[in-house]
Enzyme design. Structure first.
Site, PDB file in Angstrom:
ATOM      1  N   TYR A  57       0.484  -1.357   0.115  1.00 26.78           N
ATOM      2  CA  TYR A  57       0.331   0.040   0.424  1.00 26.78           C
ATOM      3  C   TYR A  57       1.111   1.315   0.389  1.00 26.78           C
ATOM      4  CZ  TYR A  57      -4.528  -2.662   1.154  1.00 26.78           C
ATOM      5  OH  TYR A  57      -5.349  -2.793   0.985  1.00 26.78           O
ATOM      6  N   SER A  77      -7.283 -13.349  -0.005  1.00 20.75           N
ATOM      7  CA  SER A  77      -7.941 -12.219  -0.733  1.00 20.75           C
ATOM      8  C   SER A  77      -8.425 -12.279  -2.041  1.00 20.75           C
ATOM      9  CB  SER A  77      -7.018 -10.777  -0.344  1.00 20.75           C
ATOM     10  OG  SER A  77      -8.055  -9.404  -0.787  1.00 20.75           O
ATOM     11  N   TRP A  94     -13.624  -5.619   0.322  1.00 21.39           N
ATOM     12  CA  TRP A  94     -12.903  -3.582  -0.162  1.00 21.39           C
ATOM     13  C   TRP A  94     -14.222  -3.285  -1.429  1.00 21.39           C
ATOM     14  CZ3 TRP A  94     -10.774  -3.629  -5.019  1.00 21.39           C
ATOM     15  CH2 TRP A  94     -10.749  -4.823  -5.879  1.00 21.39           C
ATOM     16  N   LEU A  97     -18.655   0.650  -1.790  1.00 23.16           N
ATOM     17  CA  LEU A  97     -19.162   1.816  -1.451  1.00 23.16           C
ATOM     18  C   LEU A  97     -18.271   2.570  -3.595  1.00 23.16           C
ATOM     19  CD1 LEU A  97     -19.409   4.500   0.777  1.00 23.16           C
ATOM     20  CD2 LEU A  97     -20.924   3.316  -0.009  1.00 23.16           C
ATOM     21  N   GLY A  98     -18.092   0.158  -4.117  1.00 21.02           N
ATOM     22  CA  GLY A  98     -17.963   0.685  -5.688  1.00 21.02           C
ATOM     23  C   GLY A  98     -16.713   1.277  -5.700  1.00 21.02           C
ATOM     24  N   ASN A 127     -24.611  12.631 -13.740  1.00 18.56           N
ATOM     25  CA  ASN A 127     -24.013  12.095 -15.919  1.00 18.56           C
ATOM     26  C   ASN A 127     -22.879  11.851 -15.008  1.00 18.56           C
ATOM     27  OD1 ASN A 127     -23.021  14.129 -14.475  1.00 18.56           O
ATOM     28  ND2 ASN A 127     -23.090  16.164 -15.225  1.00 18.56           N
ATOM     29  N   GLY A 162      -9.855   9.194   4.359  1.00 20.35           N
ATOM     30  CA  GLY A 162      -9.550   9.773   5.412  1.00 20.35           C
ATOM     31  C   GLY A 162     -10.196  10.390   6.215  1.00 20.35           C
TER      32      GLY A 162
END
Lengths: 310, 310, 310
Positions: free
Chosen positions: B63, B168, B217, B220-221, B230, B276
């Site tokens: 990460y 994962s 994970w 929220l897409g 739009n 964050g």
């Protein structure tokens, strides 16, 4: 269809090692309401089916806009002796938007403990019977909580309201999940010469491995196989031609061949009928007496697939 | 978001029968480096998360271009007491092409015994901690040698460096393979209203069957669900509209509804945050207190699928 | 190919915990008939293979239009001592339309007890040997009746005609089914840099989980990988370029690299050769001595996939 064949009686079979024994041909009552039968005509239909060796009837809470079970119940009230001769399968888990269920705002699934129990009890009341031989979860609910479902099954079994439990249209992973909590006796799935996917997706392999006989719906492709050639897809035309050829070889109707094709599968499928014409039901029974050769079976497979096997 | 809801505290749950107990909402630190926080700001962020009941933080060796763990370590050095209050998840197995790893010539996977151990040890050093609560294999390496991986897990467990192990993005077959050699406690996968595939591919069925809680994970897409209409796909627009409607019904934000949709799944998923901003993190915690009805859940499913359930 | 490498001898390995020990490189005799060898040339070819450490030969009833086993039998009759040095694999279950089998009206499968036994006995007669080390079911027959197949296996094992049993081209569900009735020692499948599907579909995961070594056919993509660039697909061109680059690094031929790519897989695959040229067979053996680095392996994976790993 030759007269010689029409005397065939549906054989019976064990559905699963600890499951019930059903007739190989199961009377599907999905469209009972469409048949516009009087209660007495429904009694006659059931008696004619019984005379063909068909002892098992297939229902669901939602069939006929939640009314099909009631129509069956009216017949059983007229002819109470039929109750002891028949085995009853019903399903639950779908909630339709319906004038019969005004509280439903959107079509959805419900496999909660409470709904499974309430739905089974409602099926008993509607059919005017005291016990279901088999209750199926109608669809794989993405929200299915396997422990909650097993709890409903245990309660329904303990109260004597339902003897056995199974599922319908479950993938192998979904079946493994629920079967890990409660022993399932069948998976009712779609299979036909226009829908051969279960031959490849592991469903029938799983059934055979677990010695669980699948129940087959839409075995004639929803009737599409019997349409005139010009109303069929290319695949349908290929399959129809092959059915006609083999029907000629065996001196039976193409429908009988299409059902014999399913019945030959080693997972030992039971086949649901869909028609209200007893002649069509008799053809399904007749199919239990027809043995396709391997070459005939694969000729039909190849017609459906549009190629020979590799 | 109403003030009444913001006091919700994340519940805790057992990740697997022999696994750790985690907070249901897990603080995802994937983008810690992007947040440009000073070490003291990182301490504050962790303390605010803890005040919301979030005790579990999610990291990976790679990460932030191999730097996120170090940023976390700097904060923990400033506030050593946090170490006892937090549970640490990290991952290994991907080798990025990076100025931080000049020896890597091509992005690839490495799940050798030596690399797993070395990577876990490096994560401990970078985070300035003595033990990982959970180490995940980040991706299903086509070259994974399950016995070698289990050997790494045993050594890391014996030395006290890692308590539990998981994976994962594993398929069910990959999970079965590694789980046959060493008991895994979770599979961290992508799931959202824009990515419903795990509802069908057996992943969540497997988790529920094994009583293993998945970690989610991109819940929220990847933020797409919160874009203006739009800038969204047709699917995104349908889902956003449904989220807004239900958010109105429940007097919460659409994000809360989207996360509550995941949290309702019977496999009992844990949800990773990605932001964050502590307000966004608080929304995730708030979602743990929101119970969608089945009709609401399926309205969202239908919006995503573009059809009702069958 | 450098002279230093040509002295490599094929290693041997256990095929399964209770399975036979085979040479890692297996002599594929699919096209024996195409090679137009005299019986004495066939003896020489077998002796040269043995000198390379290849003790296992792969046949099938149908190879060479049902004639390949007979061609091998003629060689073994000339050089009877070879029988004790070789291990024999054959297959059954496909019925080809062939002048050699005039009764077959359509290409189909037959995995009945009777056909499996008859086919194995015919293979023994054609090859002029007394025992098969391994008999494989050539294709997943949709009509396979697992109990009937297991019965055939038991009878063939009891009579000493076949030592071990396996399958070819089976999905994981099909393998699970038959393996639930009789322990299978291998799945012979297609794998190459032009056919990476088994890395994802669970086949190799299942093999590794069960500690069963797969046998690999078409390991060089049916020779496509060795075509001139302008006769290749885009994928083939990418793979060929990567093979050439790595071949240069290792001072071996591209074919050797392509086979080493397969041999590196942790499921410990055995590789079938396809050529009648002993030099090509020697390249396969040479590959057993070549260790690709992870970066080289993934460079080839990426060339095939057209992208880096995630």
């Amino acid at each position: 269809m030759t007269t010689t064949h029409t005397k065939t009686i549906s054989p019976r079979q064990q559905v699963a090692p600890a499951g019930p024994e059903f007739s190989r041909i199961v009377l599907g009552l999905w469209r009972l309401g469409d048949w516009k039968m009087t209660p007495q005509q429904r009694v006659s239909f059931l008696e004619q089916a019984l005379a063909l060796g068909i002892t098992t009837v297939d229902q669901a809470d939602i069939y006929g806009n939640y009314l099909s079970e009631t129509l069956l119940g009216e017949a059983l009230a007229l002819a109470p002796h039929l109750r002891r001769q028949l085995q009853f399968v019903s399903k639950c888990g779908i909630k339709l938007v319906s004038d019969q269920r005004p509280s439903h705002g959107i079509q959805h699934y419900d496999t909660s403990t409470a709904h499974i129990i309430a739905s089974a009890e409602q099926s008993l009341r509607a059919m005017q019977i005291e016990q279901l031989d088999l209750l199926l979860i109608h669809r794989p609910d993405p929200l299915m909580h396997a422990d909650d479902m097993a709890e409903a099954f245990r309660q329904l079994q303990a109260s004597g309201k339902v003897k056995h439990f199974g599922v319908s249209n479950f993938t192998t992973a979904q079946f493994d999940l629920l079967n890990s909590r409660f022993p399932l006796v069948t998976n009712q799935i779609e299979l036909s010469l226009l829908h051969m996917q279960p031959l490849l997706d592991g469903s029938l392999d799983q059934c055979q491995r677990l010695r669980i006989a699948p129940m087959i719906w839409s075995a004639l492709g929803g009737g599409q196989l019997m349409l005139p050639a010009n109303e069929q897809t290319e695949q349908g035309q290929r399959v129809s031609l092959a059915l006609q050829r083999i029907a000629g070889e065996l001196d039976v109707s193409p429908s009988v061949v299409a059902l014999a094709w399913i019945l030959k599968h080693p997972a030992s499928p039971m086949v649901l009928t869909g028609s209200g014409r007893i002649a069509a039901v008799a053809e399904a029974v007749q199919a239990t007496g027809v043995q396709l050769s391997r070459e005939q079976w694969f000729a039909l497979w190849s017609a459906s697939a549009g190629k020979n096997v590799d």
